[in-house]
Design an enzyme around this catalytic site. Structure first.
Site, short mmCIF file in Angstrom:
data_model
loop_
_atom_site.label_atom_id
_atom_site.label_comp_id
_atom_site.label_asym_id
_atom_site.label_seq_id
_atom_site.Cartn_x
_atom_site.Cartn_y
_atom_site.Cartn_z
N HIS A 47 -12.16 4.09 -3.61
CA HIS A 47 -12.46 5.33 -2.95
C HIS A 47 -12.44 6.54 -3.84
O HIS A 47 -12.96 7.35 -3.61
CB HIS A 47 -11.13 5.60 -1.87
CG HIS A 47 -9.79 5.88 -2.77
ND1 HIS A 47 -9.04 5.09 -3.05
CD2 HIS A 47 -9.45 7.29 -3.29
CE1 HIS A 47 -7.85 5.64 -3.52
NE2 HIS A 47 -8.02 6.76 -3.78
N ASP A 91 -9.95 -1.84 -2.19
CA ASP A 91 -9.84 -0.49 -2.76
C ASP A 91 -9.95 -0.66 -4.41
O ASP A 91 -9.33 -0.11 -5.16
CB ASP A 91 -8.55 0.55 -2.27
CG ASP A 91 -8.96 1.64 -2.63
OD1 ASP A 91 -10.00 2.26 -2.90
OD2 ASP A 91 -7.96 2.48 -2.60
N GLY A 127 -5.49 12.74 -7.88
CA GLY A 127 -5.96 12.61 -9.28
C GLY A 127 -5.41 11.56 -10.13
O GLY A 127 -6.08 11.07 -10.82
N ASN A 128 -4.22 10.83 -9.57
CA ASN A 128 -3.60 9.69 -10.16
C ASN A 128 -4.23 8.40 -9.52
O ASN A 128 -4.31 7.28 -10.26
CB ASN A 128 -2.29 9.45 -9.84
CG ASN A 128 -1.34 10.40 -10.82
OD1 ASN A 128 -0.53 11.21 -10.34
ND2 ASN A 128 -1.31 9.85 -12.31
N SER A 129 -5.12 8.55 -8.80
CA SER A 129 -5.60 7.28 -8.09
C SER A 129 -6.58 6.42 -9.10
O SER A 129 -7.54 7.21 -9.70
CB SER A 129 -6.63 7.60 -6.84
OG SER A 129 -6.16 7.29 -5.59
N LEU A 149 -9.12 -17.30 7.52
CA LEU A 149 -8.34 -18.15 8.24
C LEU A 149 -8.59 -18.07 9.82
O LEU A 149 -8.80 -19.28 10.23
CB LEU A 149 -6.91 -17.98 8.00
CG LEU A 149 -5.85 -19.07 8.68
CD1 LEU A 149 -6.17 -20.29 8.24
CD2 LEU A 149 -4.43 -18.73 8.58
N GLY A 150 -8.98 -16.95 10.20
CA GLY A 150 -9.32 -16.91 11.80
C GLY A 150 -8.17 -16.85 12.67
O GLY A 150 -8.60 -17.53 13.82
N VAL A 151 -7.25 -16.26 12.58
CA VAL A 151 -6.06 -16.16 13.34
C VAL A 151 -5.55 -14.69 13.43
O VAL A 151 -6.04 -13.91 12.52
CB VAL A 151 -4.90 -16.86 13.11
CG1 VAL A 151 -5.26 -18.30 13.20
CG2 VAL A 151 -4.31 -16.59 11.49
#
Length: 529
Positions: free
Chosen positions: A171, A201, A273-275, A330-332
Protein backbone atom coordinates in the site's frame (compact mmCIF):
# COMPACT_ATOMS: atom_id res chain seq x y z
CA UNK A 1 6.34 18.55 2.51
CA UNK A 2 2.96 17.08 1.80
CA UNK A 3 0.45 16.76 4.59
CA UNK A 4 0.25 13.15 5.77
CA UNK A 5 -3.14 11.48 5.97
CA UNK A 6 -3.85 7.77 6.35
CA UNK A 7 -5.81 5.57 3.98
CA UNK A 8 -8.54 3.97 6.09
CA UNK A 9 -9.40 0.28 6.47
CA UNK A 10 -12.86 -0.58 7.91
CA UNK A 11 -13.07 -0.93 11.70
CA UNK A 12 -14.94 -4.24 11.39
CA UNK A 13 -11.62 -6.00 10.87
CA UNK A 14 -10.45 -5.40 14.45
CA UNK A 15 -13.88 -6.28 15.82
CA UNK A 16 -13.76 -9.45 13.72
CA UNK A 17 -10.32 -10.31 15.12
CA UNK A 18 -11.40 -9.79 18.74
CA UNK A 19 -14.61 -11.76 18.25
CA UNK A 20 -12.67 -14.58 16.56
CA UNK A 21 -10.34 -14.69 19.57
CA UNK A 22 -13.34 -14.92 21.90
CA UNK A 23 -12.60 -11.53 23.48
CA UNK A 24 -15.75 -9.75 22.29
CA UNK A 25 -19.30 -10.74 21.50
CA UNK A 26 -20.86 -9.19 18.43
CA UNK A 27 -22.81 -6.50 20.33
CA UNK A 28 -19.95 -5.60 22.69
CA UNK A 29 -17.53 -5.33 19.81
CA UNK A 30 -19.80 -2.99 17.90
CA UNK A 31 -20.10 -0.66 20.88
CA UNK A 32 -16.42 -0.77 21.79
CA UNK A 33 -15.18 -0.08 18.28
CA UNK A 34 -17.75 2.44 17.08
CA UNK A 35 -15.20 5.21 16.59
CA UNK A 36 -12.09 3.15 15.89
CA UNK A 37 -10.27 2.30 12.70
CA UNK A 38 -7.69 -0.15 11.45
CA UNK A 39 -5.47 1.62 8.95
CA UNK A 40 -2.27 1.17 7.03
CA UNK A 41 0.32 3.60 8.31
CA UNK A 42 1.73 4.97 5.06
CA UNK A 43 1.25 8.70 4.62
CA UNK A 44 -0.63 9.01 1.33
CA UNK A 45 -3.17 11.58 0.17
CA UNK A 46 -4.05 13.75 -2.80
CA UNK A 47 -1.75 16.78 -3.06
CA UNK A 48 -4.80 19.01 -3.46
CA UNK A 49 -6.14 17.90 -0.08
CA UNK A 50 -2.90 18.90 1.61
CA UNK A 51 -3.02 22.36 0.10
CA UNK A 52 -6.65 22.86 1.07
CA UNK A 53 -6.40 21.63 4.63
CA UNK A 54 -5.21 24.93 6.05
CA UNK A 55 -3.17 23.18 8.74
CA UNK A 56 0.07 24.80 9.83
CA UNK A 57 2.96 23.08 8.07
CA UNK A 58 5.86 21.93 10.21
CA UNK A 59 9.11 21.14 8.42
CA UNK A 60 10.18 17.57 9.14
CA UNK A 61 13.41 17.35 11.09
CA UNK A 62 15.65 14.87 9.32
CA UNK A 63 18.39 13.55 11.56
CA UNK A 64 20.35 10.68 10.04
CA UNK A 65 22.00 8.38 12.52
CA UNK A 66 25.06 10.62 12.55
CA UNK A 67 26.73 8.71 15.35
CA UNK A 68 25.71 5.32 14.03
CA UNK A 69 28.52 2.85 14.03
CA UNK A 70 29.12 0.72 10.99
CA UNK A 71 27.58 -2.74 11.23
CA UNK A 72 29.73 -4.85 13.52
CA UNK A 73 31.75 -1.88 14.85
CA UNK A 74 32.67 -1.68 18.52
CA UNK A 75 30.60 0.63 20.76
CA UNK A 76 31.92 4.13 21.47
CA UNK A 77 34.27 4.55 24.41
CA UNK A 78 31.69 6.46 26.45
CA UNK A 79 28.94 3.93 25.72
CA UNK A 80 27.06 2.60 28.78
CA UNK A 81 25.56 -0.87 28.25
CA UNK A 82 21.90 -1.45 29.24
CA UNK A 83 20.98 -3.17 32.52
CA UNK A 84 21.32 -6.94 32.60
CA UNK A 85 18.41 -8.66 30.86
CA UNK A 86 17.51 -5.64 28.70
CA UNK A 87 18.14 -5.63 24.94
CA UNK A 88 20.73 -3.18 23.65
CA UNK A 89 18.41 -0.92 21.66
CA UNK A 90 21.16 1.63 21.01
CA UNK A 91 23.42 -0.96 19.43
CA UNK A 92 20.56 -2.36 17.30
CA UNK A 93 19.72 1.14 16.05
CA UNK A 94 23.36 1.91 15.29
CA UNK A 95 24.05 -1.36 13.50
CA UNK A 96 20.76 -1.82 11.61
CA UNK A 97 19.53 1.76 11.17
CA UNK A 98 21.59 2.53 8.04
CA UNK A 99 19.70 -0.21 6.16
CA UNK A 100 16.30 1.41 6.90
CA UNK A 101 15.14 3.79 4.16
CA UNK A 102 12.58 6.52 3.66
CA UNK A 103 10.26 6.06 0.67
CA UNK A 104 8.51 8.96 -1.08
CA UNK A 105 5.91 8.30 -3.77
CA UNK A 106 4.01 10.44 -6.23
CA UNK A 107 1.61 9.82 -9.05
CA UNK A 108 -1.86 10.47 -10.40
CA UNK A 109 -5.03 8.43 -10.14
CA UNK A 110 -8.18 8.67 -12.18
CA UNK A 111 -11.30 10.08 -10.56
CA UNK A 112 -14.82 9.04 -11.34
CA UNK A 113 -16.75 11.47 -13.45
CA UNK A 114 -19.64 13.35 -11.92
CA UNK A 115 -22.94 12.20 -13.38
CA UNK A 116 -24.45 14.85 -15.60
CA UNK A 117 -28.01 15.09 -16.86
CA UNK A 118 -28.96 12.42 -19.37
CA UNK A 119 -29.74 14.63 -22.38
CA UNK A 120 -29.84 13.63 -26.00
CA UNK A 121 -27.22 15.54 -28.07
CA UNK A 122 -30.03 16.63 -30.39
CA UNK A 123 -31.94 18.25 -27.54
CA UNK A 124 -31.80 22.11 -27.59
CA UNK A 125 -30.72 22.18 -23.94
CA UNK A 126 -27.72 19.91 -24.60
CA UNK A 127 -25.62 22.80 -25.99
CA UNK A 128 -26.72 25.05 -23.13
CA UNK A 129 -25.54 22.62 -20.45
CA UNK A 130 -22.30 21.93 -22.32
CA UNK A 131 -21.41 25.61 -22.73
CA UNK A 132 -22.07 26.56 -19.13
CA UNK A 133 -19.91 23.78 -17.67
CA UNK A 134 -22.42 21.48 -16.03
CA UNK A 135 -20.43 18.72 -14.21
CA UNK A 136 -20.30 15.52 -16.18
CA UNK A 137 -21.07 17.18 -19.54
CA UNK A 138 -18.45 17.49 -22.30
CA UNK A 139 -16.47 20.65 -21.66
CA UNK A 140 -17.61 20.86 -18.05
CA UNK A 141 -15.75 19.78 -14.88
CA UNK A 142 -14.31 16.25 -15.36
CA UNK A 143 -15.20 16.57 -19.03
CA UNK A 144 -17.83 13.89 -18.71
CA UNK A 145 -15.06 11.28 -18.77
CA UNK A 146 -13.63 11.65 -15.28
CA UNK A 147 -10.43 13.44 -14.31
CA UNK A 148 -7.31 12.74 -12.28
CA UNK A 149 -5.77 13.83 -9.03
CA UNK A 150 -2.22 13.92 -7.81
CA UNK A 151 -1.12 11.77 -4.89
CA UNK A 152 1.96 12.11 -2.71
CA UNK A 153 2.95 9.96 0.22
CA UNK A 154 5.70 8.64 2.44
CA UNK A 155 6.54 5.33 4.01
CA UNK A 156 9.49 3.24 5.09
CA UNK A 157 11.38 0.20 3.89
CA UNK A 158 14.56 -1.79 4.50
CA UNK A 159 17.40 -3.13 2.36
CA UNK A 160 17.65 -6.93 2.25
CA UNK A 161 20.48 -7.35 -0.27
CA UNK A 162 23.51 -5.13 -0.90
CA UNK A 163 22.66 -4.76 -4.61
CA UNK A 164 19.55 -2.70 -3.82
CA UNK A 165 16.60 -5.04 -3.09
CA UNK A 166 14.17 -3.36 -0.65
CA UNK A 167 11.06 -4.67 1.12
CA UNK A 168 8.11 -2.44 2.00
CA UNK A 169 4.30 -2.52 2.07
CA UNK A 170 2.28 -2.83 -1.12
CA UNK A 171 0.00 0.00 0.00
CA UNK A 172 3.01 2.35 0.30
CA UNK A 173 3.68 2.18 -3.46
CA UNK A 174 0.13 1.63 -4.68
CA UNK A 175 -0.75 3.86 -7.68
CA UNK A 176 2.74 5.44 -7.59
CA UNK A 177 4.34 6.54 -10.87
CA UNK A 178 7.54 7.64 -9.14
CA UNK A 179 9.16 6.04 -6.10
CA UNK A 180 12.18 7.73 -4.47
CA UNK A 181 14.28 5.96 -1.85
CA UNK A 182 16.39 8.03 0.55
CA UNK A 183 19.21 6.50 2.61
CA UNK A 184 20.47 7.69 5.98
CA UNK A 185 23.57 9.19 4.29
CA UNK A 186 21.18 11.48 2.31
CA UNK A 187 21.70 9.73 -1.03
CA UNK A 188 18.52 9.40 -3.08
CA UNK A 189 17.61 6.85 -5.75
CA UNK A 190 14.65 6.32 -8.02
CA UNK A 191 13.31 2.85 -7.33
CA UNK A 192 11.68 0.32 -9.61
CA UNK A 193 8.74 -1.66 -8.21
CA UNK A 194 9.66 -5.26 -9.10
CA UNK A 195 6.27 -6.46 -7.91
CA UNK A 196 3.70 -6.25 -5.16
CA UNK A 197 1.12 -8.55 -3.60
CA UNK A 198 -2.00 -6.79 -2.37
CA UNK A 199 -3.32 -9.78 -0.41
CA UNK A 200 -0.25 -9.93 1.86
CA UNK A 201 0.58 -6.18 1.53
CA UNK A 202 4.21 -6.83 0.57
CA UNK A 203 6.13 -5.06 -2.21
CA UNK A 204 9.67 -5.52 -3.55
CA UNK A 205 11.67 -2.53 -4.85
CA UNK A 206 15.04 -2.27 -6.60
CA UNK A 207 17.49 0.64 -6.67
CA UNK A 208 20.62 0.90 -8.79
CA UNK A 209 23.34 0.80 -6.14
CA UNK A 210 26.05 -1.51 -4.83
CA UNK A 211 27.61 -2.39 -1.47
CA UNK A 212 24.63 -1.14 0.51
CA UNK A 213 24.09 -1.85 4.21
CA UNK A 214 21.56 -4.64 4.82
CA UNK A 215 19.43 -5.83 7.72
CA UNK A 216 19.69 -9.29 9.26
CA UNK A 217 16.55 -11.41 8.78
CA UNK A 218 15.23 -13.54 11.66
CA UNK A 219 12.21 -15.79 12.18
CA UNK A 220 8.97 -15.57 14.14
CA UNK A 221 8.83 -19.29 14.97
CA UNK A 222 10.64 -18.86 18.30
CA UNK A 223 9.39 -15.34 18.99
CA UNK A 224 7.51 -15.28 22.29
CA UNK A 225 4.69 -13.06 23.47
CA UNK A 226 6.21 -10.50 25.84
CA UNK A 227 9.58 -10.30 24.05
CA UNK A 228 11.09 -6.90 23.34
CA UNK A 229 10.92 -5.58 19.79
CA UNK A 230 12.08 -2.38 18.14
CA UNK A 231 10.85 -0.44 15.10
CA UNK A 232 12.71 2.03 12.89
CA UNK A 233 10.87 4.14 10.35
CA UNK A 234 9.71 7.59 9.26
CA UNK A 235 6.58 8.48 11.27
CA UNK A 236 5.09 11.74 9.93
CA UNK A 237 8.29 12.18 7.85
CA UNK A 238 10.69 12.11 10.82
CA UNK A 239 13.24 9.78 9.28
CA UNK A 240 15.02 7.01 11.22
CA UNK A 241 12.84 7.32 14.31
CA UNK A 242 13.26 4.48 16.79
CA UNK A 243 10.50 3.12 19.05
CA UNK A 244 10.34 0.00 21.19
CA UNK A 245 7.80 -2.26 22.88
CA UNK A 246 6.87 -5.92 23.21
CA UNK A 247 5.11 -8.61 21.22
CA UNK A 248 1.51 -8.48 22.41
CA UNK A 249 0.22 -11.51 20.46
CA UNK A 250 1.05 -13.74 17.51
CA UNK A 251 -1.11 -15.06 14.69
CA UNK A 252 -3.70 -12.29 14.75
CA UNK A 253 -6.31 -12.41 11.97
CA UNK A 254 -7.64 -9.00 10.95
CA UNK A 255 -10.58 -10.21 8.90
CA UNK A 256 -11.48 -12.28 5.86
CA UNK A 257 -9.83 -9.85 3.43
CA UNK A 258 -6.44 -10.30 5.09
CA UNK A 259 -6.71 -13.86 6.33
CA UNK A 260 -3.50 -14.90 4.57
CA UNK A 261 -1.38 -12.97 7.08
CA UNK A 262 -0.96 -14.16 10.71
CA UNK A 263 -0.11 -10.69 12.02
CA UNK A 264 2.22 -9.95 14.92
CA UNK A 265 0.52 -7.60 17.37
CA UNK A 266 2.78 -5.21 19.28
CA UNK A 267 2.56 -2.14 21.50
CA UNK A 268 5.43 -0.44 19.64
CA UNK A 269 4.63 3.19 18.83
CA UNK A 270 3.80 3.04 15.11
CA UNK A 271 2.44 6.08 13.29
CA UNK A 272 1.66 7.17 9.71
CA UNK A 273 4.92 6.89 7.78
CA UNK A 274 6.15 3.79 9.64
CA UNK A 275 4.44 1.55 7.07
CA UNK A 276 6.89 -0.79 5.39
CA UNK A 277 9.57 -0.32 8.04
CA UNK A 278 11.24 -3.21 9.90
CA UNK A 279 10.35 -4.69 13.27
CA UNK A 280 13.47 -6.06 15.00
CA UNK A 281 13.75 -8.66 17.76
CA UNK A 282 16.10 -8.22 20.72
CA UNK A 283 18.97 -9.76 18.69
CA UNK A 284 18.67 -7.11 15.98
CA UNK A 285 17.02 -9.40 13.42
CA UNK A 286 14.01 -8.34 11.34
CA UNK A 287 10.96 -10.39 12.32
CA UNK A 288 8.23 -8.33 10.64
CA UNK A 289 7.14 -5.43 8.44
CA UNK A 290 5.16 -2.76 10.27
CA UNK A 291 1.87 -2.46 8.42
CA UNK A 292 -1.23 -1.31 10.30
CA UNK A 293 -2.43 0.37 13.46
CA UNK A 294 -5.66 0.42 15.43
CA UNK A 295 -6.66 3.98 16.12
CA UNK A 296 -9.62 6.24 16.80
CA UNK A 297 -7.48 9.35 16.36
CA UNK A 298 -5.32 8.52 13.32
CA UNK A 299 -2.22 8.08 15.48
CA UNK A 300 -0.73 5.43 17.73
CA UNK A 301 -2.98 4.14 20.52
CA UNK A 302 -1.16 1.05 21.74
CA UNK A 303 -2.07 -1.47 19.03
CA UNK A 304 0.06 -2.05 15.95
CA UNK A 305 0.40 -4.98 13.58
CA UNK A 306 3.33 -6.34 11.58
CA UNK A 307 3.56 -8.86 8.74
CA UNK A 308 5.76 -11.85 9.75
CA UNK A 309 9.08 -11.93 7.91
CA UNK A 310 8.37 -15.45 6.62
CA UNK A 311 5.38 -14.14 4.67
CA UNK A 312 7.47 -11.33 3.22
CA UNK A 313 10.30 -13.70 2.28
CA UNK A 314 7.92 -15.97 0.37
CA UNK A 315 6.52 -13.04 -1.60
CA UNK A 316 10.02 -11.68 -2.26
CA UNK A 317 11.30 -15.02 -3.57
CA UNK A 318 8.40 -15.39 -6.00
CA UNK A 319 8.61 -11.81 -7.26
CA UNK A 320 12.37 -12.01 -7.80
CA UNK A 321 11.97 -15.33 -9.62
CA UNK A 322 8.99 -14.64 -11.86
CA UNK A 323 7.55 -11.21 -11.11
CA UNK A 324 4.26 -12.52 -9.72
CA UNK A 325 2.98 -14.26 -6.59
CA UNK A 326 1.03 -17.51 -6.45
CA UNK A 327 -1.25 -18.45 -3.57
CA UNK A 328 -2.48 -21.93 -2.74
CA UNK A 329 -6.21 -22.61 -2.51
CA UNK A 330 -8.12 -25.11 -0.38
CA UNK A 331 -11.62 -24.09 -1.48
CA UNK A 332 -13.56 -23.94 1.78
CA UNK A 333 -15.37 -21.34 3.86
CA UNK A 334 -14.64 -21.75 7.56
CA UNK A 335 -15.98 -20.41 10.86
CA UNK A 336 -14.63 -20.13 14.37
CA UNK A 337 -15.45 -23.03 16.69
CA UNK A 338 -16.96 -21.59 19.88
CA UNK A 339 -18.22 -23.49 22.91
CA UNK A 340 -21.66 -23.93 21.38
CA UNK A 341 -20.21 -25.60 18.29
CA UNK A 342 -17.88 -27.71 20.43
CA UNK A 343 -20.87 -29.00 22.39
CA UNK A 344 -22.86 -29.62 19.19
CA UNK A 345 -20.12 -31.61 17.48
CA UNK A 346 -18.98 -33.39 20.68
CA UNK A 347 -15.52 -31.85 20.67
CA UNK A 348 -13.45 -31.87 23.86
CA UNK A 349 -12.70 -28.16 23.52
CA UNK A 350 -13.60 -25.25 21.22
CA UNK A 351 -10.81 -25.35 18.65
CA UNK A 352 -10.35 -25.96 14.95
CA UNK A 353 -11.96 -24.48 11.83
CA UNK A 354 -15.59 -25.42 11.11
CA UNK A 355 -16.26 -25.96 7.40
CA UNK A 356 -19.41 -23.99 6.55
CA UNK A 357 -19.24 -24.40 2.78
CA UNK A 358 -17.16 -26.32 0.25
CA UNK A 359 -16.51 -24.83 -3.17
CA UNK A 360 -17.99 -26.96 -5.94
CA UNK A 361 -15.31 -29.02 -7.69
CA UNK A 362 -12.61 -27.28 -5.67
CA UNK A 363 -9.58 -28.98 -4.08
CA UNK A 364 -11.43 -29.67 -0.80
CA UNK A 365 -14.52 -31.05 -2.56
CA UNK A 366 -12.40 -33.39 -4.68
CA UNK A 367 -10.70 -34.67 -1.51
CA UNK A 368 -14.04 -35.37 0.19
CA UNK A 369 -14.32 -32.50 2.70
CA UNK A 370 -17.90 -31.66 3.68
CA UNK A 371 -19.85 -28.93 5.41
CA UNK A 372 -19.85 -29.77 9.11
CA UNK A 373 -16.30 -31.12 9.17
CA UNK A 374 -14.05 -29.46 11.73
CA UNK A 375 -10.48 -29.10 10.48
CA UNK A 376 -8.12 -29.85 13.38
CA UNK A 377 -4.81 -30.14 11.54
CA UNK A 378 -3.15 -29.07 8.28
CA UNK A 379 0.20 -30.46 7.10
CA UNK A 380 0.84 -31.81 10.58
CA UNK A 381 0.23 -28.46 12.28
CA UNK A 382 -2.57 -28.00 14.77
CA UNK A 383 -5.46 -25.66 13.94
CA UNK A 384 -6.55 -23.89 17.13
CA UNK A 385 -8.37 -20.89 15.63
CA UNK A 386 -10.11 -20.69 12.26
CA UNK A 387 -7.67 -17.90 11.35
CA UNK A 388 -4.78 -20.39 11.55
CA UNK A 389 -5.98 -22.26 8.47
CA UNK A 390 -5.78 -19.56 5.74
CA UNK A 391 -2.27 -18.59 6.83
CA UNK A 392 -1.09 -22.22 6.71
CA UNK A 393 -2.71 -22.75 3.31
CA UNK A 394 -0.93 -19.66 2.01
CA UNK A 395 2.45 -20.94 3.19
CA UNK A 396 1.98 -23.84 0.77
CA UNK A 397 2.15 -23.75 -3.02
CA UNK A 398 -0.42 -24.67 -5.66
CA UNK A 399 -0.08 -28.36 -6.46
CA UNK A 400 1.18 -29.34 -3.00
CA UNK A 401 -0.35 -32.54 -1.65
CA UNK A 402 -1.16 -32.14 2.04
CA UNK A 403 -2.83 -34.10 4.82
CA UNK A 404 -5.86 -32.48 6.44
CA UNK A 405 -7.10 -33.89 9.76
CA UNK A 406 -10.85 -33.45 10.32
CA UNK A 407 -13.40 -34.22 13.04
CA UNK A 408 -16.38 -35.94 11.46
CA UNK A 409 -19.27 -37.77 13.16
CA UNK A 410 -17.46 -37.90 16.48
CA UNK A 411 -14.09 -39.22 15.28
CA UNK A 412 -10.89 -38.08 13.61
CA UNK A 413 -10.18 -38.73 9.92
CA UNK A 414 -7.27 -37.75 7.69
CA UNK A 415 -7.86 -36.68 4.09
CA UNK A 416 -5.28 -36.01 1.38
CA UNK A 417 -5.81 -32.75 -0.54
CA UNK A 418 -4.01 -31.44 -3.62
CA UNK A 419 -4.09 -27.66 -3.27
CA UNK A 420 -5.30 -25.46 -6.10
CA UNK A 421 -4.08 -22.09 -7.40
CA UNK A 422 -5.97 -19.03 -6.18
CA UNK A 423 -5.70 -15.44 -7.30
CA UNK A 424 -8.41 -14.48 -4.82
CA UNK A 425 -8.68 -16.40 -1.56
CA UNK A 426 -7.47 -19.68 -0.09
CA UNK A 427 -9.65 -20.57 2.87
CA UNK A 428 -12.49 -18.09 3.19
CA UNK A 429 -13.87 -17.02 6.52
CA UNK A 430 -17.63 -17.05 6.94
CA UNK A 431 -19.43 -14.06 8.34
CA UNK A 432 -21.08 -15.66 11.34
CA UNK A 433 -23.96 -14.24 13.30
CA UNK A 434 -22.28 -14.18 16.69
CA UNK A 435 -23.17 -16.52 19.54
CA UNK A 436 -26.46 -17.99 18.41
CA UNK A 437 -29.32 -20.10 19.78
CA UNK A 438 -32.11 -21.91 17.76
CA UNK A 439 -34.38 -25.15 17.08
CA UNK A 440 -37.94 -26.43 16.21
CA UNK A 441 -40.05 -26.47 19.39
CA UNK A 442 -37.06 -25.69 21.55
CA UNK A 443 -35.75 -23.63 18.68
CA UNK A 444 -38.90 -21.63 18.04
CA UNK A 445 -39.03 -22.17 14.29
CA UNK A 446 -41.91 -22.72 11.88
CA UNK A 447 -40.58 -24.93 9.06
CA UNK A 448 -41.86 -26.34 5.78
CA UNK A 449 -40.31 -28.32 2.91
CA UNK A 450 -39.01 -26.39 -0.08
CA UNK A 451 -41.14 -26.34 -3.21
CA UNK A 452 -39.53 -27.57 -6.47
CA UNK A 453 -39.27 -24.03 -7.83
CA UNK A 454 -37.62 -22.82 -4.61
CA UNK A 455 -35.10 -25.64 -4.83
CA UNK A 456 -34.19 -24.60 -8.37
CA UNK A 457 -33.83 -20.94 -7.40
CA UNK A 458 -31.67 -21.73 -4.36
CA UNK A 459 -29.72 -24.55 -5.94
CA UNK A 460 -30.55 -26.71 -2.90
CA UNK A 461 -31.23 -30.43 -3.07
CA UNK A 462 -32.59 -30.62 0.46
CA UNK A 463 -33.54 -28.33 3.28
CA UNK A 464 -36.48 -26.69 5.01
CA UNK A 465 -37.67 -23.13 4.61
CA UNK A 466 -37.84 -21.15 7.86
CA UNK A 467 -41.18 -19.34 7.61
CA UNK A 468 -41.35 -17.86 11.11
CA UNK A 469 -38.95 -17.30 14.01
CA UNK A 470 -40.58 -17.02 17.42
CA UNK A 471 -40.01 -13.71 19.17
CA UNK A 472 -37.51 -14.15 22.02
CA UNK A 473 -36.87 -17.79 21.00
CA UNK A 474 -33.49 -19.47 20.89
CA UNK A 475 -33.51 -19.09 17.11
CA UNK A 476 -34.26 -15.38 17.31
CA UNK A 477 -31.45 -14.81 19.80
CA UNK A 478 -29.17 -16.69 17.43
CA UNK A 479 -29.92 -14.37 14.55
CA UNK A 480 -31.91 -16.86 12.47
CA UNK A 481 -34.34 -15.04 10.19
CA UNK A 482 -37.53 -15.89 8.33
CA UNK A 483 -36.60 -16.83 4.77
CA UNK A 484 -33.43 -18.65 5.79
CA UNK A 485 -33.19 -22.26 4.64
CA UNK A 486 -32.23 -24.87 7.23
CA UNK A 487 -29.89 -27.32 5.49
CA UNK A 488 -28.39 -29.45 8.28
CA UNK A 489 -28.18 -29.96 12.04
CA UNK A 490 -24.81 -30.91 13.51
CA UNK A 491 -23.60 -31.67 10.00
CA UNK A 492 -26.47 -34.03 9.14
CA UNK A 493 -28.69 -32.88 6.23
CA UNK A 494 -32.37 -32.42 7.14
CA UNK A 495 -35.36 -33.14 4.91
CA UNK A 496 -38.33 -33.17 7.28
CA UNK A 497 -39.70 -31.39 10.34
CA UNK A 498 -39.73 -34.68 12.26
CA UNK A 499 -36.02 -35.10 11.56
CA UNK A 500 -35.35 -31.65 13.00
CA UNK A 501 -37.48 -32.37 16.07
CA UNK A 502 -35.62 -35.62 16.71
CA UNK A 503 -32.20 -34.01 16.34
CA UNK A 504 -33.10 -31.23 18.77
CA UNK A 505 -34.64 -33.55 21.36
CA UNK A 506 -31.50 -35.69 21.34
CA UNK A 507 -29.19 -32.74 21.89
CA UNK A 508 -27.92 -32.01 25.39
CA UNK A 509 -26.63 -28.42 25.36
CA UNK A 510 -26.65 -26.99 21.87
CA UNK A 511 -27.09 -27.72 18.20
CA UNK A 512 -25.29 -26.33 15.15
CA UNK A 513 -27.65 -25.24 12.40
CA UNK A 514 -26.36 -24.90 8.84
CA UNK A 515 -28.50 -22.25 7.18
CA UNK A 516 -28.48 -20.73 3.73
CA UNK A 517 -29.16 -17.03 3.41
CA UNK A 518 -29.11 -15.89 -0.18
CA UNK A 519 -26.00 -17.48 -1.64
CA UNK A 520 -24.16 -17.71 1.70
CA UNK A 521 -24.07 -20.73 3.99
CA UNK A 522 -23.14 -20.38 7.66
CA UNK A 523 -23.28 -22.49 10.79
CA UNK A 524 -25.19 -20.99 13.71
CA UNK A 525 -24.60 -22.44 17.21
CA UNK A 526 -27.83 -22.68 19.22
CA UNK A 527 -27.74 -23.29 22.95
CA UNK A 528 -30.90 -25.16 24.02
CA UNK A 529 -29.81 -26.78 27.29
Amino acid sequence: MAQQVEKMIPVKKLVWALAAAGVLGAAGGALAMRNAKIMPVADTQPAATAAASGDTQVAAVTTPLANAAAPGAAPAANYTPPPAGMPDFAQIAAAQGPAVVNISVSGTVKTRAARGPQIDPDDPFYEFFRRFGVPGMPGGPNGGDGGSREIRGQGSGFIVSNDGIILTNAHVVQDAQEVVVKLTDRREFRAKVLGSDKSTDVAVLKIDAKNLPTVRLGATRDLRVGEWVLAIGSPFGFENSVSAGVISAKGRSLGPDESRVPFLQTDVAINPGNSGGPLFNARGEVVGINSQIYSASGGYQGLSFAIPVEVANKVRAQIEKGGKVQHAKLGVMVQEVNQGFADSFKLDRPEGALVANVEDNGPAARAGLRSGDVILGFKGQKIVSSGDLPALVDQSLPGDKVDVEVWRAGKRETLSVTLGDANEKGAKLAKGEGNADSAHGKLGLALRPLQPEERRQLGAREGLLIEEVGEGSAAARAGVRPGDVLLAINGTPVQSVDQVRGAVQGAEKSVALLVQRGSDKIFVPVRIG
